[in-house]
Design a protein around this motif. Structure first.
Motif, PDB file in Angstrom:
ATOM      1  N   GLU A 127       0.674  -1.191  -0.022  1.00 41.18           N
ATOM      2  CA  GLU A 127      -0.017   0.109   0.075  1.00 41.18           C
ATOM      3  C   GLU A 127       0.815   1.169   0.003  1.00 41.18           C
ATOM      4  O   GLU A 127       0.668   2.281  -0.690  1.00 41.18           O
TER       5      GLU A 127
ATOM      6  N   THR B  88       0.728   3.973  -2.851  1.00 41.53           N
ATOM      7  CA  THR B  88       0.426   5.562  -2.697  1.00 41.53           C
ATOM      8  C   THR B  88       1.601   6.421  -3.202  1.00 41.53           C
ATOM      9  O   THR B  88       1.285   7.545  -3.895  1.00 41.53           O
TER      10      THR B  88
ATOM     11  N   GLN C 232       1.129   6.776  -6.631  1.00 38.34           N
ATOM     12  CA  GLN C 232       0.041   7.310  -7.169  1.00 38.34           C
ATOM     13  C   GLN C 232       0.418   9.120  -7.070  1.00 38.34           C
ATOM     14  O   GLN C 232      -0.252   9.907  -7.890  1.00 38.34           O
ATOM     15  N   ASN C 233       1.188   9.276  -6.165  1.00 33.51           N
ATOM     16  CA  ASN C 233       1.858  10.621  -6.023  1.00 33.51           C
ATOM     17  C   ASN C 233       3.024  11.076  -6.947  1.00 33.51           C
ATOM     18  O   ASN C 233       3.490  12.244  -6.567  1.00 33.51           O
TER      19      ASN C 233
ATOM     20  N   LYS D  99      -1.211   5.813 -16.071  1.00 32.06           N
ATOM     21  CA  LYS D  99      -2.417   6.114 -15.074  1.00 32.06           C
ATOM     22  C   LYS D  99      -2.591   5.584 -13.608  1.00 32.06           C
ATOM     23  O   LYS D  99      -3.441   5.644 -13.286  1.00 32.06           O
TER      24      LYS D  99
ATOM     25  N   THR E 232      -4.467   7.667 -11.266  1.00 30.04           N
ATOM     26  CA  THR E 232      -5.972   7.549 -11.238  1.00 30.04           C
ATOM     27  C   THR E 232      -6.562   6.509 -10.568  1.00 30.04           C
ATOM     28  O   THR E 232      -7.674   6.331 -10.479  1.00 30.04           O
ATOM     29  N   LEU E 233      -5.890   5.546  -9.902  1.00 27.17           N
ATOM     30  CA  LEU E 233      -6.054   4.461  -9.561  1.00 27.17           C
ATOM     31  C   LEU E 233      -6.884   4.944  -7.943  1.00 27.17           C
ATOM     32  O   LEU E 233      -6.198   5.534  -7.153  1.00 27.17           O
ATOM     33  N   ARG E 234      -8.036   4.389  -7.681  1.00 29.58           N
ATOM     34  CA  ARG E 234      -8.779   5.277  -6.525  1.00 29.58           C
ATOM     35  C   ARG E 234      -8.154   4.392  -5.239  1.00 29.58           C
ATOM     36  O   ARG E 234      -8.052   5.115  -4.229  1.00 29.58           O
ATOM     37  N   ALA E 235      -8.275   3.051  -4.934  1.00 30.00           N
ATOM     38  CA  ALA E 235      -7.975   2.396  -3.994  1.00 30.00           C
ATOM     39  C   ALA E 235      -6.564   1.850  -4.087  1.00 30.00           C
ATOM     40  O   ALA E 235      -6.382   0.827  -5.077  1.00 30.00           O
ATOM     41  N   THR E 236      -5.577   1.863  -3.262  1.00 24.82           N
ATOM     42  CA  THR E 236      -4.177   1.338  -3.346  1.00 24.82           C
ATOM     43  C   THR E 236      -4.363  -0.380  -3.312  1.00 24.82           C
ATOM     44  O   THR E 236      -3.738  -1.028  -3.925  1.00 24.82           O
TER      45      THR E 236
ATOM     46  N   TRP F 291      -7.412  -4.186 -11.052  1.00 23.85           N
ATOM     47  CA  TRP F 291      -7.542  -3.189 -12.023  1.00 23.85           C
ATOM     48  C   TRP F 291      -6.401  -3.815 -13.079  1.00 23.85           C
ATOM     49  O   TRP F 291      -6.945  -3.593 -14.301  1.00 23.85           O
TER      50      TRP F 291
END
Length: 182
Positions: A13, A17, A20-21, A66, A69-73, A79
């Motif tokens: 996770e 995260t 994603q950042n 992308k 754009t993934l909402r939940a780690t 996905w």
């Protein structure tokens, strides 16, 4: 690579995260960690090794571009598998779209191709039918209907590990059954 963030080959996770950042090192680690899993799934789902490799590469490119754009780690695996499934289906449709057709739009198959298609479908149905009930249900839910692993496990009252084990056994039994019939 941040090895403390890798769990069983998939990114943890914290790593997702960070990816994603926009952390480039984290993105590279996530893509690298996902590759063998995505490839294995594509090989099970795509019609050919070439399509599987192409679907794997396409899925990893999408992941790279992308991930933000993934909402939940925790949804990374489902996905990625959805992307691979869609890519394999897109490639299969492209082959069918370029196949010769009749006036009604049906794909023209030679008599030999039609017999082989029916034989393969019958053999596959027999191999799946021969599975123990739990393995059959796991295989159908995961590989045919495309349910996520956790949803499949929950629906069948299994732990995720037990579901994965049953799926592995089911795939191996179907593969062995088809090889034996050929």
């Amino acid at each position: 690579m941040r090895e403390q963030d890798v769990e069983r080959g998939w990114a943890g996770e914290q790593l997702v995260t960070a990816a994603q950042n926009g952390d480039r090192e984290a993105i590279a680690a996530v893509v690298y960690g996902a590759h063998p899993h995505v490839r294995r799934f594509a090989q099970h789902l795509c019609a050919s090794d070439t399509d599987a490799e192409d679907a794997t590469q396409e899925a990893l490119i999408i992941l790279y571009r992308k991930i933000g754009t993934l909402r939940a780690t925790t949804a990374l695996a489902s996905w990625m598998f959805r992307i691979v499934r869609n890519e394999c289906l897109r490639r299969a449709r492209r082959v069918l779209d370029h196949a010769p057709r009749t006036e009604t739009g049906d794909v023209v198959l030679s008599a030999e191709d039609e017999v082989l298609r029916r034989l393969d479908a019958d053999q596959l149905a027999e191999a799946i039918t021969a599975l123990p009930e739990v393995q059959r249900r796991v295989l159908i839910m995961r590989d045919v209907l495309g349910y996520p692993g956790r949803a499949t496990a929950d629906a069948l009252g299994l732990s995720t590990a037990a579901m994965k084990s049953q799926l592995h056994r089911a795939r191996a039994a179907v593969r062995q059954g088809l090889d034996h019939r050929r």
